[in-house]
Write a protein that holds these residues in place. Structure first.
Motif, mmCIF file in Angstrom:
data_model
loop_
_atom_site.group_PDB
_atom_site.id
_atom_site.type_symbol
_atom_site.label_atom_id
_atom_site.label_comp_id
_atom_site.label_asym_id
_atom_site.label_seq_id
_atom_site.Cartn_x
_atom_site.Cartn_y
_atom_site.Cartn_z
ATOM 1 N N THR A 184 0.812 -1.223 0.000
ATOM 2 C CA THR A 184 0.000 0.000 0.000
ATOM 3 C C THR A 184 0.844 1.270 0.000
ATOM 4 O O THR A 184 0.321 2.357 -0.252
ATOM 5 C CB THR A 184 -0.940 0.033 1.218
ATOM 6 N N LYS A 185 2.150 1.133 0.278
ATOM 7 C CA LYS A 185 3.024 2.318 0.313
ATOM 8 C C LYS A 185 4.468 1.893 0.087
ATOM 9 O O LYS A 185 4.905 0.854 0.596
ATOM 10 C CB LYS A 185 2.898 3.031 1.661
ATOM 11 N N GLN A 186 5.187 2.684 -0.678
ATOM 12 C CA GLN A 186 6.626 2.491 -0.815
ATOM 13 C C GLN A 186 7.281 3.870 -0.894
ATOM 14 O O GLN A 186 7.010 4.642 -1.808
ATOM 15 C CB GLN A 186 6.975 1.674 -2.060
ATOM 16 N N GLY A 187 8.118 4.151 0.120
ATOM 17 C CA GLY A 187 8.686 5.495 0.202
ATOM 18 C C GLY A 187 7.556 6.500 0.331
ATOM 19 O O GLY A 187 6.632 6.312 1.115
ATOM 20 N N PRO A 188 7.574 7.562 -0.477
ATOM 21 C CA PRO A 188 6.516 8.571 -0.390
ATOM 22 C C PRO A 188 5.291 8.251 -1.251
ATOM 23 O O PRO A 188 4.335 9.005 -1.287
ATOM 24 C CB PRO A 188 7.214 9.836 -0.906
ATOM 25 N N PHE A 189 5.314 7.108 -1.944
ATOM 26 C CA PHE A 189 4.240 6.769 -2.883
ATOM 27 C C PHE A 189 3.214 5.838 -2.233
ATOM 28 O O PHE A 189 3.570 4.778 -1.712
ATOM 29 C CB PHE A 189 4.814 6.099 -4.132
ATOM 30 N N THR A 190 1.938 6.232 -2.283
ATOM 31 C CA THR A 190 0.875 5.408 -1.714
ATOM 32 C C THR A 190 -0.009 4.843 -2.825
ATOM 33 O O THR A 190 -0.094 5.402 -3.928
ATOM 34 C CB THR A 190 -0.007 6.209 -0.742
ATOM 35 N N LEU A 191 -0.678 3.742 -2.497
ATOM 36 C CA LEU A 191 -1.536 3.071 -3.470
ATOM 37 C C LEU A 191 -2.696 3.958 -3.898
ATOM 38 O O LEU A 191 -3.011 4.079 -5.078
ATOM 39 C CB LEU A 191 -2.053 1.760 -2.857
ATOM 40 N N GLN A 192 -3.332 4.598 -2.932
ATOM 41 C CA GLN A 192 -4.522 5.397 -3.232
ATOM 42 C C GLN A 192 -4.201 6.691 -3.975
ATOM 43 O O GLN A 192 -4.936 7.093 -4.872
ATOM 44 C CB GLN A 192 -5.283 5.715 -1.943
ATOM 45 N N GLU A 193 -3.115 7.350 -3.597
ATOM 46 C CA GLU A 193 -2.846 8.689 -4.140
ATOM 47 C C GLU A 193 -1.938 8.713 -5.367
ATOM 48 O O GLU A 193 -2.026 9.640 -6.179
ATOM 49 C CB GLU A 193 -2.217 9.565 -3.056
#
Length: 273
Positions: A232-241
């Motif tokens: 759902t998240k990796q570093g600053p990157f999220t699945l939803q956004e």
């Protein structure tokens, strides 16, 4: 005639030039099934096709036309955020390997598999009726913080240049890698409906959710494997956004979501607060 050829080539040159001018990081959604490499190749295909480059080009030529890589393999059966570097952004991907990641894992008690997930063959079955929600929550505490973890045999890790998973599928005998230190920032039991339970996990680089679930099953005097896994998240990157779905794999969508790289640019890879 030469003038006509020049005119028709102009849009192609322009589109390809725009594509090759991209430098930075962005995230795509990986669905269950394809490998991370498959996703990357499909992404390249889509972008080069949009730029007017024929699909029949050899993969090597595509690689030369568009420099791209991903920042951390997701298992084939897993879904979620896959961070992609394009152009000079590929040099920033190493930060993704060590940075914070978040997962949601649905696990099943009572069955262990050779791959530690649902894609493998069941190798052990044990009772789980004795396990309560509080038992699981108590054991989770011992898997939080700085812990030692043995990576799965079926993994992208290599020995003598060959992936362990490939060697196993070819029938070779493979020795387990030694336990190594990994960091678990947070581990929460979200749902408990035996034999299924759901975990929320935040961890550092090199961590395997499959190994966690396998170890947890043993700690509960039973066994377990991962049934579903989503990053759902990796570093600053999220699945939803941030994760672009396949219909969004276009030059315009990527340009809008791209986190550019420049001298001194640094993406915060620390745990979000």
């Amino acid at each position: 005639m030469a003038g006509n050829m020049s005119t028709s080539a102009a849009p192609l040159t322009s589109s390809l030039a725009k594509l090759q001018s991209l430098h930075g990081l962005f995230a795509v959604y990986k669905k269950p099934g394809p490998t991370s490499a498959d996703v990357l190749n499909a992404l390249k295909e889509a972008l080069l096709k949009e730029a007017g480059v024929e699909n029949s080009n050899p993969r090597k030529r595509k690689k030369q036309m568009l420099k791209m890589g991903h920042g951390g393999t997701l298992d084939s059966a897993a879904s979620g955020v896959l961070v992609v570097g394009v152009g000079n952004g590929t040099k920033m991907l190493s930060t993704m390997l060590t940075g914070s990641k978040k997962y949601v894992a649905v696990a099943e008690l009572g069955k262990a598999t050779d791959t530690l997930d649902a894609t493998g063959s069941v190798v052990l079955e044990k009772g789980f009726e004795h396990i309560t929600r509080s038992d699981v929550e108590e054991k989770l505490r011992s898997f939080t913080g700085d812990i030692m973890q043995v990576p799965p045999l079926y993994s992208a890790l290599k020995t003598q240049g060959q992936r362990l998973s490939v060697l196993l599928k070819q029938g070779h005998k493979v020795e387990a890698k030694p336990a190594r230190p990994v960091k678990v920032y947070g581990l929460t039991l979200q749902d408990f409906q035996p034999p299924l339970f759901t975990l929320d996990i935040e961890c550092g680089g090199g961590f395997y959710v499959r190994s966690l679930v396998d170890d947890l099953g043993k700690a509960l005097s039973s066994c377990a494997h991962v049934k579903e896994l989503t990053r759902t998240k990796q570093g600053p990157f999220t699945l939803q956004e941030h994760a672009l779905h396949q219909h969004q794999w276009t030059l315009e969508h990527i340009r809008r979501s791209l986190q550019p790289c420049s001298d001194g640019d640094h993406l915060d890879q620390q745990r979000s607060t």
